[in-house]
Design an enzyme around this catalytic site. Structure first.
Site, PDB file in Angstrom:
ATOM      1  N   CYS A  52       3.083  -3.462  44.360  1.00  0.00           N
ATOM      2  CA  CYS A  52       1.998  -3.968  45.202  1.00  0.00           C
ATOM      3  C   CYS A  52       2.418  -3.981  46.679  1.00  0.00           C
ATOM      4  O   CYS A  52       3.517  -4.414  47.007  1.00  0.00           O
ATOM      5  CB  CYS A  52       1.616  -5.377  44.747  1.00  0.00           C
ATOM      6  SG  CYS A  52       0.230  -6.047  45.676  1.00  0.00           S
ATOM      7  N   CYS A  56       3.271 -11.383  49.168  1.00  0.00           N
ATOM      8  CA  CYS A  56       3.231 -12.737  48.592  1.00  0.00           C
ATOM      9  C   CYS A  56       4.654 -13.115  48.160  1.00  0.00           C
ATOM     10  O   CYS A  56       5.223 -12.463  47.269  1.00  0.00           O
ATOM     11  CB  CYS A  56       2.277 -12.783  47.401  1.00  0.00           C
ATOM     12  SG  CYS A  56       0.681 -12.026  47.770  1.00  0.00           S
ATOM     13  N   CYS A  59       5.972 -13.429  44.426  1.00  0.00           N
ATOM     14  CA  CYS A  59       5.488 -12.511  43.387  1.00  0.00           C
ATOM     15  C   CYS A  59       6.485 -11.423  42.974  1.00  0.00           C
ATOM     16  O   CYS A  59       7.037 -10.710  43.816  1.00  0.00           O
ATOM     17  CB  CYS A  59       4.188 -11.864  43.840  1.00  0.00           C
ATOM     18  SG  CYS A  59       3.421 -10.891  42.531  1.00  0.00           S
ATOM     19  N   CYS A  96      -8.407 -11.933  30.526  1.00  0.00           N
ATOM     20  CA  CYS A  96      -8.316 -11.739  31.976  1.00  0.00           C
ATOM     21  C   CYS A  96      -7.402 -10.556  32.307  1.00  0.00           C
ATOM     22  O   CYS A  96      -6.243 -10.536  31.910  1.00  0.00           O
ATOM     23  CB  CYS A  96      -7.776 -13.008  32.619  1.00  0.00           C
ATOM     24  SG  CYS A  96      -7.614 -12.863  34.408  1.00  0.00           S
ATOM     25  N   CYS A 128     -12.615 -11.861  32.503  1.00  0.00           N
ATOM     26  CA  CYS A 128     -12.245 -12.251  33.868  1.00  0.00           C
ATOM     27  C   CYS A 128     -11.363 -11.143  34.432  1.00  0.00           C
ATOM     28  O   CYS A 128     -10.669 -10.455  33.673  1.00  0.00           O
ATOM     29  CB  CYS A 128     -11.474 -13.570  33.796  1.00  0.00           C
ATOM     30  SG  CYS A 128     -10.788 -14.110  35.362  1.00  0.00           S
ATOM     31  N   CYS A 188     -13.058 -18.244  39.613  1.00  0.00           N
ATOM     32  CA  CYS A 188     -11.818 -18.881  39.169  1.00  0.00           C
ATOM     33  C   CYS A 188     -10.912 -18.894  40.397  1.00  0.00           C
ATOM     34  O   CYS A 188     -10.514 -17.830  40.875  1.00  0.00           O
ATOM     35  CB  CYS A 188     -11.203 -18.066  38.030  1.00  0.00           C
ATOM     36  SG  CYS A 188      -9.550 -18.610  37.559  1.00  0.00           S
ATOM     37  N   ARG A 260      -7.199 -25.409  34.852  1.00  0.00           N
ATOM     38  CA  ARG A 260      -6.316 -24.628  33.978  1.00  0.00           C
ATOM     39  C   ARG A 260      -4.850 -24.886  34.314  1.00  0.00           C
ATOM     40  O   ARG A 260      -4.396 -24.623  35.432  1.00  0.00           O
ATOM     41  CB  ARG A 260      -6.645 -23.132  34.110  1.00  0.00           C
ATOM     42  CG  ARG A 260      -5.840 -22.254  33.169  1.00  0.00           C
ATOM     43  CD  ARG A 260      -6.418 -20.845  33.074  1.00  0.00           C
ATOM     44  NE  ARG A 260      -7.792 -20.879  32.628  1.00  0.00           N
ATOM     45  CZ  ARG A 260      -8.813 -20.343  33.293  1.00  0.00           C
ATOM     46  NH1 ARG A 260      -8.616 -19.723  34.419  1.00  0.00           N
ATOM     47  NH2 ARG A 260     -10.038 -20.431  32.809  1.00  0.00           N
TER      48      ARG A 260
HETATM   49  N1  SAM Z   1      -3.001  -8.986  42.906  1.00  0.00           N
HETATM   50  C1  SAM Z   1      -4.055  -9.877  42.691  1.00  0.00           C
HETATM   51  C2  SAM Z   1      -4.125 -10.964  43.725  1.00  0.00           C
HETATM   52  O1  SAM Z   1      -3.096 -11.390  44.220  1.00  0.00           O
HETATM   53  O2  SAM Z   1      -5.231 -11.406  44.032  1.00  0.00           O
HETATM   54  C3  SAM Z   1      -4.086 -10.487  41.326  1.00  0.00           C
HETATM   55  C4  SAM Z   1      -2.848 -10.925  40.585  1.00  0.00           C
HETATM   56  S1  SAM Z   1      -1.921 -12.277  41.252  1.00  0.00           S
HETATM   57  C5  SAM Z   1      -0.450 -12.152  40.306  1.00  0.00           C
HETATM   58  C6  SAM Z   1      -2.778 -13.722  40.725  1.00  0.00           C
HETATM   59  C7  SAM Z   1      -2.198 -15.084  41.102  1.00  0.00           C
HETATM   60  O3  SAM Z   1      -1.092 -15.395  40.280  1.00  0.00           O
HETATM   61  C8  SAM Z   1      -1.662 -15.283  42.511  1.00  0.00           C
HETATM   62  O4  SAM Z   1      -2.664 -15.511  43.452  1.00  0.00           O
HETATM   63  C9  SAM Z   1      -0.797 -16.508  42.330  1.00  0.00           C
HETATM   64  O5  SAM Z   1      -1.548 -17.681  42.552  1.00  0.00           O
HETATM   65  C10 SAM Z   1      -0.349 -16.429  40.863  1.00  0.00           C
HETATM   66  N2  SAM Z   1       1.093 -16.110  40.765  1.00  0.00           N
HETATM   67  C11 SAM Z   1       1.667 -14.923  40.985  1.00  0.00           C
HETATM   68  N3  SAM Z   1       3.014 -14.980  40.836  1.00  0.00           N
HETATM   69  C12 SAM Z   1       3.296 -16.259  40.517  1.00  0.00           C
HETATM   70  C13 SAM Z   1       4.513 -16.957  40.248  1.00  0.00           C
HETATM   71  N4  SAM Z   1       5.703 -16.356  40.303  1.00  0.00           N
HETATM   72  N5  SAM Z   1       4.440 -18.262  39.928  1.00  0.00           N
HETATM   73  C14 SAM Z   1       3.241 -18.894  39.873  1.00  0.00           C
HETATM   74  N6  SAM Z   1       2.062 -18.296  40.130  1.00  0.00           N
HETATM   75  C15 SAM Z   1       2.078 -16.995  40.455  1.00  0.00           C
HETATM   76  C1  DTB Z   2      -3.606 -17.526  37.984  1.00  0.00           C
HETATM   77  O1  DTB Z   2      -3.922 -18.401  38.804  1.00  0.00           O
HETATM   78  N1  DTB Z   2      -2.503 -17.529  37.267  1.00  0.00           N
HETATM   79  C2  DTB Z   2      -2.397 -16.331  36.460  1.00  0.00           C
HETATM   80  C3  DTB Z   2      -3.779 -15.677  36.688  1.00  0.00           C
HETATM   81  N2  DTB Z   2      -4.346 -16.470  37.727  1.00  0.00           N
HETATM   82  C4  DTB Z   2      -3.894 -14.248  36.951  1.00  0.00           C
HETATM   83  C5  DTB Z   2      -1.237 -15.487  36.832  1.00  0.00           C
HETATM   84  C6  DTB Z   2       0.062 -16.211  36.796  1.00  0.00           C
HETATM   85  C7  DTB Z   2       1.116 -15.225  37.088  1.00  0.00           C
HETATM   86  C8  DTB Z   2       2.465 -15.805  36.940  1.00  0.00           C
HETATM   87  C9  DTB Z   2       3.530 -14.861  37.300  1.00  0.00           C
HETATM   88  C10 DTB Z   2       3.592 -13.601  36.489  1.00  0.00           C
HETATM   89  O2  DTB Z   2       3.527 -13.646  35.237  1.00  0.00           O
HETATM   90  O3  DTB Z   2       3.781 -12.535  37.092  1.00  0.00           O
HETATM   91 FE1  SF4 Z   3       0.285  -8.208  44.956  1.00  0.00          FE
HETATM   92 FE2  SF4 Z   3       1.502 -10.168  43.659  1.00  0.00          FE
HETATM   93 FE3  SF4 Z   3       0.330 -10.672  45.973  1.00  0.00          FE
HETATM   94 FE4  SF4 Z   3      -1.207 -10.125  43.817  1.00  0.00          FE
HETATM   95  S1  SF4 Z   3       0.147 -11.902  44.089  1.00  0.00           S
HETATM   96  S2  SF4 Z   3      -1.421  -9.300  45.889  1.00  0.00           S
HETATM   97  S3  SF4 Z   3       0.147  -8.655  42.773  1.00  0.00           S
HETATM   98  S4  SF4 Z   3       2.101  -9.305  45.653  1.00  0.00           S
END
Ligand code: SAM
Ligand code: DTB
Ligand code: SF4
Length: 329
Positions: A52, A56, A59, A96, A128, A188, A260
């Site tokens: 990506c 973030c 992530c 989802c 979703c 959501c 959630r």
């Molecule tokens: N790429 C898309 C976006 O960011 O909108 C969708 C997927 S992203 C992984 C969805 C959400 O997962 C993020 O906004 C964040 O709130 C949560 N998330 C991602 N990595 C995480 C982590 N290591 N621990 C907790 N929550 C996480």
């Molecule tokens: C959300 O708020 N939590 C979920 C879902 N929306 C997509 C994702 C959590 C991701 C946690 C880190 C991972 O597994 O990469």
């Molecule tokens: Fe990309 Fe992860 Fe950020 Fe979603 S949360 S935009 S997958 S870097």
């Protein structure tokens, strides 16, 4: 009953109540507003993992950090549909699909998502997606395909946001949320705690969410899952009590929303999770994996729900007659 004008001071007073008073108030309200023994269960599938362009800082999927994650090309429609069937068989009412995209592009990958949304909705599941930013037209296409909800988080307070992400703004996120709403798709929207933010930032996030014209139908509260190689890898673990306060406060100020208990649940004991359910959390992600990190195992979750006298909430979407044809091929 539903208020969209909560002040930060009011939310702060609620958040800071003596813990058991806070939990009791949230629990009492939860019992009045909905069936407290039903837990909604969602299954996540990462349809396109890693690589990506966003930064973030929590992530695993950002291409900017050296994490152990192996990126994969987008799954085929058959793989996606099979995962949805498995999720349904395991008791999930919601499926989802997540993609490591900055935004949706109008290409064959999006066509594949739209087609999958339609077919999984026809199976009788609430579908979703969480695919990054989208335009109003893209939201309309998803709505026409039957999309039940779109996940797009604010992650934290407007003030702390720039410490976490620099490649897209809070305003960008609000714009996507507006496009989701304009298309009539369920929203959501929640955030992450444990990013090194202050209590005022958790309150600031709840303040933004509870002041939307319409509260999000679901509010995921994620506790940071620290991922080796990301800037947040060494964030000190947030005490559980702060997660509990965030959930209880969310329940009180957004009484009709589904709250959630999301990422970070596998680090919690059953007793801690039980407190979250008591304080109004009424939805979880089920299955061994979230998007890329480990979650609780399904048999363990089933045992826990049985122990606590909780049941799975059925899907709000009716299965179509085509379902048999779908499962056959
Ligand atoms: N790429 C898309 C976006 O960011 O909108 C969708 C997927 S992203 C992984 C969805 C959400 O997962 C993020 O906004 C964040 O709130 C949560 N998330 C991602 N990595 C995480 C982590 N290591 N621990 C907790 N929550 C996480
Ligand atoms: C959300 O708020 N939590 C979920 C879902 N929306 C997509 C994702 C959590 C991701 C946690 C880190 C991972 O597994 O990469
Ligand atoms: Fe990309 Fe992860 Fe950020 Fe979603 S949360 S935009 S997958 S870097």
């Amino acid at each position: 009953m539903i208020r969209n004008n909560w002040s930060k001071e009011e939310i702060t007073t609620i958040y800071n109540k003596p813990l058991l008073d806070l939990v009791f108030e949230a629990a009492s309200l939860h019992r009045r507003e909905s069936n407290p023994s039903e837990i909604q269960m969602s299954t996540l599938l990462s349809v396109k993992t890693g690589g990506c362009p966003e930064d973030c800082s929590y992530c695993s999927q950002s291409a900017r950090y050296q994490t152990a994650l192996k990126g994969t090309p987008m799954l085929t429609e058959e793989e996606i549909l099979q995962a949805a069937l498995n999720a349904k068989a395991n008791g999930s009412s919601r499926f989802c699909m997540g993609a490591a995209w900055r935004e949706i592009k109008d290409n064959t990958h999006f066509d594949r998502i739209v087609s999958s949304v339609k077919k999984i909705t026809d199976m009788g599941m609430e579908v979703c997606c969480t695919l990054g930013m989208l335009t109003e037209e893209q939201a309309m296409r998803l709505k026409e395909a039957g999309l039940h909800a779109y996940n797009h988080n604010l992650d934290t307070s407007p003030e702390y946001y720039e410490q976490v992400i620099t490649t897209r703004t809070y305003e960008d996120r609000l714009k996507t949320i507006e496009n989701v709403r304009k298309a009539g798709i369920g929203l959501c929207c929640g955030g992450i705690v444990g990013l090194g933010e202050d209590k005022t930032d958790r309150i600031g996030l709840l303040h933004t969410l509870s002041n939307f014209d319409k509260h999000p139908e679901s509010v995921p509260i994620n506790a940071l899952v620290p991922v080796e190689g990301t800037p947040m890898a060494d964030s000190p673990k947030l005490p559980f009590w702060e997660v509990l306060r965030t959930i209880a406060t969310a329940r009180i100020i957004m009484p009709k929303s589904q709250i959630r208990l999301s990422a970070g649940r596998s680090e919690m004991s059953i007793a801690e999770q039980a407190l979250c359910f008591l304080a109004g959390a009424n939805s979880i992600f089920a299955g061994e994996k979230l998007l890329t990190t480990a979650n609780c195992s399904l048999p363990e979750d089933k045992k826990m729900l049985e122990l606590l006298g909780l049941t799975f909430k059925p899907s709000e979407v009716q299965s179509s007659k085509n379902h048999a044809a779908l499962t056959e091929g």
